[in-house]
Scaffold this motif. Structure first.
Motif, PDB file in Angstrom:
ATOM      1  N   PRO A 224       0.724  -1.077   0.051  1.00 47.59           N
ATOM      2  CA  PRO A 224      -0.064   0.050   0.072  1.00 47.59           C
ATOM      3  C   PRO A 224       0.760   1.319   0.043  1.00 47.59           C
ATOM      4  O   PRO A 224       0.238   2.313  -0.727  1.00 47.59           O
ATOM      5  CB  PRO A 224      -0.761  -0.076   1.181  1.00 47.59           C
ATOM      6  CG  PRO A 224      -1.046  -1.643   1.586  1.00 47.59           C
ATOM      7  CD  PRO A 224       0.404  -2.221   0.992  1.00 47.59           C
ATOM      8  N   PRO A 225       2.019   1.392   0.876  1.00 49.16           N
ATOM      9  CA  PRO A 225       2.508   2.706   0.892  1.00 49.16           C
ATOM     10  C   PRO A 225       3.053   3.295  -0.716  1.00 49.16           C
ATOM     11  O   PRO A 225       3.248   4.462  -0.965  1.00 49.16           O
ATOM     12  CB  PRO A 225       3.846   2.398   1.701  1.00 49.16           C
ATOM     13  CG  PRO A 225       3.313   1.511   2.540  1.00 49.16           C
ATOM     14  CD  PRO A 225       2.400   0.485   1.832  1.00 49.16           C
ATOM     15  N   THR A 226       3.419   2.262  -1.457  1.00 46.56           N
ATOM     16  CA  THR A 226       3.830   2.446  -2.987  1.00 46.56           C
ATOM     17  C   THR A 226       2.529   2.545  -4.014  1.00 46.56           C
ATOM     18  O   THR A 226       3.168   2.794  -4.933  1.00 46.56           O
ATOM     19  CB  THR A 226       5.168   1.687  -3.305  1.00 46.56           C
ATOM     20  OG1 THR A 226       4.687   0.446  -3.391  1.00 46.56           O
ATOM     21  CG2 THR A 226       6.410   1.976  -2.493  1.00 46.56           C
ATOM     22  N   GLY A 227       1.680   1.672  -3.502  1.00 44.09           N
ATOM     23  CA  GLY A 227       0.777   1.305  -4.414  1.00 44.09           C
ATOM     24  C   GLY A 227       1.265   0.391  -5.782  1.00 44.09           C
ATOM     25  O   GLY A 227       0.406   0.472  -6.632  1.00 44.09           O
ATOM     26  N   LEU A 228       2.109  -0.403  -5.369  1.00 45.84           N
ATOM     27  CA  LEU A 228       2.798  -1.319  -6.449  1.00 45.84           C
ATOM     28  C   LEU A 228       2.717  -2.716  -5.751  1.00 45.84           C
ATOM     29  O   LEU A 228       2.730  -2.937  -5.003  1.00 45.84           O
ATOM     30  CB  LEU A 228       4.137  -0.915  -6.940  1.00 45.84           C
ATOM     31  CG  LEU A 228       4.336   0.541  -7.352  1.00 45.84           C
ATOM     32  CD1 LEU A 228       5.695   0.839  -7.392  1.00 45.84           C
ATOM     33  CD2 LEU A 228       3.585   0.745  -8.797  1.00 45.84           C
ATOM     34  N   TYR A 229       2.816  -3.758  -6.739  1.00 48.73           N
ATOM     35  CA  TYR A 229       3.144  -4.910  -6.385  1.00 48.73           C
ATOM     36  C   TYR A 229       4.601  -5.192  -6.432  1.00 48.73           C
ATOM     37  O   TYR A 229       5.116  -4.767  -7.428  1.00 48.73           O
ATOM     38  CB  TYR A 229       2.393  -5.803  -7.484  1.00 48.73           C
ATOM     39  CG  TYR A 229       0.942  -6.184  -7.256  1.00 48.73           C
ATOM     40  CD1 TYR A 229       0.435  -7.024  -6.534  1.00 48.73           C
ATOM     41  CD2 TYR A 229       0.140  -5.112  -7.819  1.00 48.73           C
ATOM     42  CE1 TYR A 229      -1.038  -6.970  -6.317  1.00 48.73           C
ATOM     43  CE2 TYR A 229      -1.336  -5.198  -7.767  1.00 48.73           C
ATOM     44  CZ  TYR A 229      -1.755  -6.131  -6.678  1.00 48.73           C
ATOM     45  OH  TYR A 229      -3.300  -6.312  -6.638  1.00 48.73           O
ATOM     46  N   HIS A 230       4.837  -5.688  -5.121  1.00 48.76           N
ATOM     47  CA  HIS A 230       6.438  -5.964  -4.805  1.00 48.76           C
ATOM     48  C   HIS A 230       6.823  -7.286  -5.107  1.00 48.76           C
ATOM     49  O   HIS A 230       6.073  -7.799  -4.499  1.00 48.76           O
ATOM     50  CB  HIS A 230       6.717  -5.455  -3.603  1.00 48.76           C
ATOM     51  CG  HIS A 230       7.027  -3.897  -3.411  1.00 48.76           C
ATOM     52  ND1 HIS A 230       7.600  -3.110  -2.521  1.00 48.76           N
ATOM     53  CD2 HIS A 230       6.213  -2.817  -3.922  1.00 48.76           C
ATOM     54  CE1 HIS A 230       7.328  -1.789  -2.379  1.00 48.76           C
ATOM     55  NE2 HIS A 230       6.492  -1.645  -3.506  1.00 48.76           N
ATOM     56  N   PRO A 231       7.890  -7.382  -6.075  1.00 46.74           N
ATOM     57  CA  PRO A 231       8.400  -8.765  -5.935  1.00 46.74           C
ATOM     58  C   PRO A 231       8.790  -9.150  -4.504  1.00 46.74           C
ATOM     59  O   PRO A 231       9.332  -8.424  -3.583  1.00 46.74           O
ATOM     60  CB  PRO A 231       9.591  -8.846  -6.590  1.00 46.74           C
ATOM     61  CG  PRO A 231       9.362  -7.436  -7.606  1.00 46.74           C
ATOM     62  CD  PRO A 231       8.534  -6.539  -6.666  1.00 46.74           C
ATOM     63  N   SER A 232       8.270 -10.419  -4.161  1.00 48.30           N
ATOM     64  CA  SER A 232       8.497 -10.840  -2.560  1.00 48.30           C
ATOM     65  C   SER A 232       8.879 -12.177  -2.351  1.00 48.30           C
ATOM     66  O   SER A 232       9.181 -12.950  -3.418  1.00 48.30           O
ATOM     67  CB  SER A 232       7.041 -10.828  -1.897  1.00 48.30           C
ATOM     68  OG  SER A 232       6.352  -9.930  -2.137  1.00 48.30           O
TER      69      SER A 232
END
Length: 185
Positions: free
Chosen positions: A158-166
């Motif tokens: 949520p803080p970046t509004g992006l899907y982060h590789p995890s």
């Protein structure tokens, strides 16, 4: 003189306190540091104060945080690295690191992360560590793979509004990494 609960060859780990606002502002108030952390890349003073408050609350509640890290030689704060609860039922912590730009590319991120990984598995008895990164942050991607993390999926942050590789690292993967590379690698 700052007290450290954990040290490496070059780094000392401490605990955030309310009077660390100057170090927090120098870290999270720097757009070079926050460009991959928040949606617009900039944290205002109030947001930095809230972030510091959140780190202190996490420590008070879970005895962990993204701990402030200092160069042992000079006492200079260079950023933070640590863990926070991620999936308590499965005993998984989330690891993160934020370094000031002038300390990038000289192995300090890897050194700090290795210390946090070791602390997490040996002291916290974590079963696994989760980590993610902004998809634009190629350096973090390389670091996590170098440390032995395994990609698992993209997760909305949520803080970046992006899907982060995890990524995930299980304790056995850490043991294998240490066996193959040694602690300082």
């Amino acid at each position: 003189m700052r007290k450290f609960f954990m040290t490496t060859k070059r780094l000392g780990f401490s605990v955030w306190k309310e009077d660390d606002i100057s170090d927090a502002l120098n870290l999270w108030g720097d757009p070079e540091v926050t460009k991959y952390i928040v949606v617009d890349g900039i944290m205002l003073k109030e947001q930095v104060q809230e972030r510091l408050k959140k780190e202190i609350e996490t420590y008070n509640n879970a005895r962990v945080q993204y701990w402030p890290i200092y160069l042992i030689e000079s006492g200079e704060n260079i950023g933070c690295c640590g863990v926070r609860p991620y999936d308590s039922e499965k005993n998984i912590y989330e690891m993160g690191i934020h370094l000031k730009a002038q300390h990038w590319g000289i192995g300090l991120a890897q050194e700090a992360c290795l210390a946090v990984i070791e602390y997490s598995f040996n002291n916290l008895k974590a079963d696994a560590l989760f980590a993610g990164h902004n998809p634009k942050n190629i350096s973090s991607s390389r670091l996590l793979k170098k440390l032995g993390f395994t990609y698992i999926h993209d997760e909305f942050y949520p803080p970046t509004g992006l899907y982060h590789p995890s990524y995930l690292m299980k304790k056995q993967e850490y043991i294998t990494y240490i066996r193959e590379n040694g602690k300082e690698k």
